[in-house]
Write an enzyme that holds these catalytic residues in place. Structure first.
Site, PDB file in Angstrom:
ATOM      1  N   CYS A 189       5.294  -6.022   1.707  1.00  0.00           N
ATOM      2  CA  CYS A 189       5.570  -4.489   1.678  1.00  0.00           C
ATOM      3  C   CYS A 189       4.693  -3.839   2.920  1.00  0.00           C
ATOM      4  O   CYS A 189       5.029  -4.282   4.044  1.00  0.00           O
ATOM      5  CB  CYS A 189       5.255  -4.054   0.342  1.00  0.00           C
ATOM      6  SG  CYS A 189       6.044  -2.459   0.201  1.00  0.00           S
ATOM      7  N   GLY A 202     -22.288  -7.141 -27.649  1.00  0.00           N
ATOM      8  CA  GLY A 202     -21.658  -8.248 -28.953  1.00  0.00           C
ATOM      9  C   GLY A 202     -20.086  -8.355 -28.556  1.00  0.00           C
ATOM     10  O   GLY A 202     -19.548  -8.982 -28.983  1.00  0.00           O
ATOM     11  N   GLY A 203     -19.689  -7.817 -27.453  1.00  0.00           N
ATOM     12  CA  GLY A 203     -18.312  -8.177 -26.992  1.00  0.00           C
ATOM     13  C   GLY A 203     -18.227  -9.499 -26.110  1.00  0.00           C
ATOM     14  O   GLY A 203     -19.357 -10.167 -25.976  1.00  0.00           O
ATOM     15  N   ASP A 248     -17.544 -10.106 -22.832  1.00  0.00           N
ATOM     16  CA  ASP A 248     -17.880 -10.250 -21.507  1.00  0.00           C
ATOM     17  C   ASP A 248     -19.434 -10.403 -21.369  1.00  0.00           C
ATOM     18  O   ASP A 248     -19.819 -11.219 -20.795  1.00  0.00           O
ATOM     19  CB  ASP A 248     -17.612  -8.875 -20.798  1.00  0.00           C
ATOM     20  CG  ASP A 248     -16.131  -8.295 -20.894  1.00  0.00           C
ATOM     21  OD1 ASP A 248     -15.309  -9.390 -21.102  1.00  0.00           O
ATOM     22  OD2 ASP A 248     -15.799  -7.322 -20.910  1.00  0.00           O
ATOM     23  N   HIS A 254       8.102  -7.407  -3.312  1.00  0.00           N
ATOM     24  CA  HIS A 254       6.889  -7.855  -4.096  1.00  0.00           C
ATOM     25  C   HIS A 254       7.106  -8.903  -4.951  1.00  0.00           C
ATOM     26  O   HIS A 254       7.516  -8.975  -6.224  1.00  0.00           O
ATOM     27  CB  HIS A 254       6.381  -6.634  -5.040  1.00  0.00           C
ATOM     28  CG  HIS A 254       5.697  -5.403  -4.250  1.00  0.00           C
ATOM     29  ND1 HIS A 254       4.499  -5.409  -3.968  1.00  0.00           N
ATOM     30  CD2 HIS A 254       6.663  -4.225  -3.619  1.00  0.00           C
ATOM     31  CE1 HIS A 254       4.453  -4.067  -3.359  1.00  0.00           C
ATOM     32  NE2 HIS A 254       5.585  -3.604  -3.294  1.00  0.00           N
ATOM     33  N   GLY A 287       0.787  -0.988   0.038  1.00  0.00           N
ATOM     34  CA  GLY A 287       0.102   0.016   0.239  1.00  0.00           C
ATOM     35  C   GLY A 287       0.951   1.113   0.038  1.00  0.00           C
ATOM     36  O   GLY A 287       2.156   1.092   0.333  1.00  0.00           O
TER      37      GLY A 287
END
Length: 551
Positions: free
Chosen positions: A115, A256-257, A259, A201, A88
């Site tokens: 972190c 139409g996509g 998702d 990380h 963060g």
């Protein structure tokens, strides 16, 4: 010829099934195959938090990101095998520092702090955190000074990615130093309390062996099971939709996509012909999109589609509007109004006693993350029309079965549903359509200009064999006019920007080094074929600091 990287992974899946109505959100975890195989990630606002979830999903392990402010009961509701505390941007000693319930640290289950997560652990368990004598950003070498399970099988020196300005100067009672850099502790652990922490990380690609470290935590320490699969996601989601909708009807906002198409097929599998898909021409679709999508959805997927041409309605509402957030909210509001109207028509036509109570949307995780600060203290980037752009009071309750998935995960689900590649391999197209690719005021003439320019970009990218290797490639119309010369005559016309990016999930992206010949062809075609555009520029901004779309 410049290289084009393919930015997709074969990650597997985790998901939550969200239902929202009347301004409230209800979430229920989809049952996992093994009730104690979930990894809960508490988000303290790091830009890398979503990568942690992605890495764990790539292990075929269910994972979920929730705000660091989540209650202890919410954490326990997932029956976690382990908990990860993310990084963060804050300092743990600040008055407004984000905090998790310290009781999480006393659960007796494995904890991994990353972190800021490491600093939070130290700060709340009796250690001391101060501004670092030397801040560490970027690549660093760490020395493993004490072997623990978290570093199992890893060499004594690791190349890692650092991003912190604070440091643990005094360890909490019971903790030992496990890794260090030249300047500061890089790892601490209290194995008796099952708490491990690292200052670097492991989730980013810049930590080459970070995946092995996370693998050690998830499997060797938490004992999680790699049994979260697309097949299980489909089964549990379909069952959940059956229970929620019951004998009622649902409509799907179809674009139409990828998702919305995958969401529609999932819901159709659950409730059959009680699903009606509504495809709306909002006046800012791509060229010939209104006709093409109808045919594809009916013929390729067998969906029941009602097409509504509301272009004049949308464009009249957008007239004179230049603020991007206002555009998105107008489009979100008008979509819902159209869906409400169509739901009423469906019931009248079927003379049904039940109600159309549900609206299916193809909302994805990046939409949610960027639209509101739902994952801890992260900032709102922009309101997506289907999230932050929705009206507070809705007649319809939402079914968003893909809400916690990334794009590549949705494509994987689609392939398991046997959907055709021509649908699944389409590049993302924003729900607000060309409205967020026209900077400034939206007018019918400007929409027409951008439709023609976008058609040229897509055609030439496909002709060069690059379409499937790019995350997105498109044109943007700028509110900038410049002087040009064509046929010995002065012109004063618009500028068009070309945008092409590579990405895994849309959360971060690199601009794509398109071959010069492709850019030359696109530029030449646009200025020669489109009256009203006389200058073409190429956007070489990555995300961050920019976003993929211009608005």
């Amino acid at each position: 010829m410049y290289p084009i990287r393919i930015g997709r992974t074969q990650s597997d899946l985790c998901a939550l099934f969200y239902l929202r109505g009347s301004g409230q959100i209800y979430n229920e975890a989809v049952p996992t195959p093994n009730s104690n195989s979930t990894i809960v990630i508490l988000d303290f606002g790091a830009q890398y938090t979503q990568l942690i979830a992605r890495r764990i999903r790539e292990f075929n392990v269910f994972s979920v990101v929730i705000p660091c402010t989540a209650s202890l009961n919410e954490v326990l509701s997932y029956k976690p095998a382990g908990v990860i505390l993310s990084g963060g941007p804050s300092s743990v000693y600040d008055d407004d520092a984000p905090k998790a319930d310290p009781a999480v640290l006393a659960l007796g289950m494995p904890i991994l702090g990353i972190c800021y997560g490491m600093q939070f652990i130290a700060h709340h368990l009796g250690g001391k955190v101060e501004p670092a004598a030397k801040r560490e950003y970027g690549n660093a070498m760490i020395d493993i000074v004490a072997q623990t399970k978290i570093f199992g099988g890893l060499p004594e020196q690791l190349d890692v990615w650092m991003s912190h300005g604070d440091s643990v100067v005094d360890m909490p009672p019971g903790f030992k130093l496990t890794a260090k850099t030249e300047h500061a502790p890089a790892g601490i652990a209290d194995e008796k309390r099952k708490i491990w922490a690292v200052q670097f990380h492991p989730e980013v690609h810049h930590t080459p062996q970070g995946t092995e470290l996370l693998h050690n935590f998830v499997f060797d320490i938490c004992g999680a099971k790699a049994d979260w699969t697309p097949e299980h996601f489909i089964q549990t989601t379909v069952e959940k939709i059956k229970q929620q909708v019951g004998s009622g009807h649902a409509i799907c906002g179809l674009s139409g996509g990828v998702d919305s198409s995958v969401a529609a097929v999932l819901v159709q599998r659950a409730i059959g012909d009680r699903l009606t898909c509504i495809f709306v021409n909002n006046g800012v679709l791509r060229k010939d999109e209104f006709t093409k999508v109808q045919a594809t959805m009916r013929e390729k997927l067998g969906l029941k589609v009602v097409a509504v041409d509301a272009s004049k309605r949308f464009l009249s509402q957008l007239g004179g509007i230049t603020d991007p957030e206002t555009k998105r909210k107008i489009i979100g509001r008008e979509f819902i109004t159209v869906f409400d109207d169509e739901a009423a028509k469906i019931l009248a036509a079927e003379a049904s006693d039940s109600e159309v109570a549900w609206l299916v949307q193809g909302t994805l995780y990046p939409d949610v993350i960027e639209s509101s600060s739902v994952k801890g203290p992260s900032q709102t980037i922009k309101s997506h029309h289907n999230v932050g752009g929705l009206p507070e009071n809705m007649k319809l309750k939402l079914i968003e079965p893909l809400r916690d998935l990334f794009k590549d995960e949705v494509r994987r689900i689609g392939r398991d549903l046997k959907m055709p590649d021509e649908i699944l391999d389409r590049q993302p197209f924003p729900g607000p359509g060309l409205a967020v690719r026209i900077v400034g005021e939206i007018t019918p003439d400007r929409v027409a200009l951008l439709q023609e320019a976008d058609e040229i970009v897509v055609t030439e990218i496909k002709r060069a064999g690059l379409y499937g290797k790019l995350w997105q490639s498109f044109a943007v119309l700028l509110p900038v006019k410049s002087v040009g010369v064509m046929g010995d005559q002065r012109t004063y016309a618009y500028t068009c920007a070309i945008r092409a990016v590579e990405s895994e999930d849309g959360m971060t992206a690199d601009w794509a080094p398109l071959p010069y010949e492709v850019l030359k062809t696109i530029s030449s075609r646009i200025v020669n074929e489109i009256r009203g555009i006389n200058r073409v520029v190429y956007d070489i901004t990555s995300k961050p600091p920019g976003t993929i779309e211009w608005e």
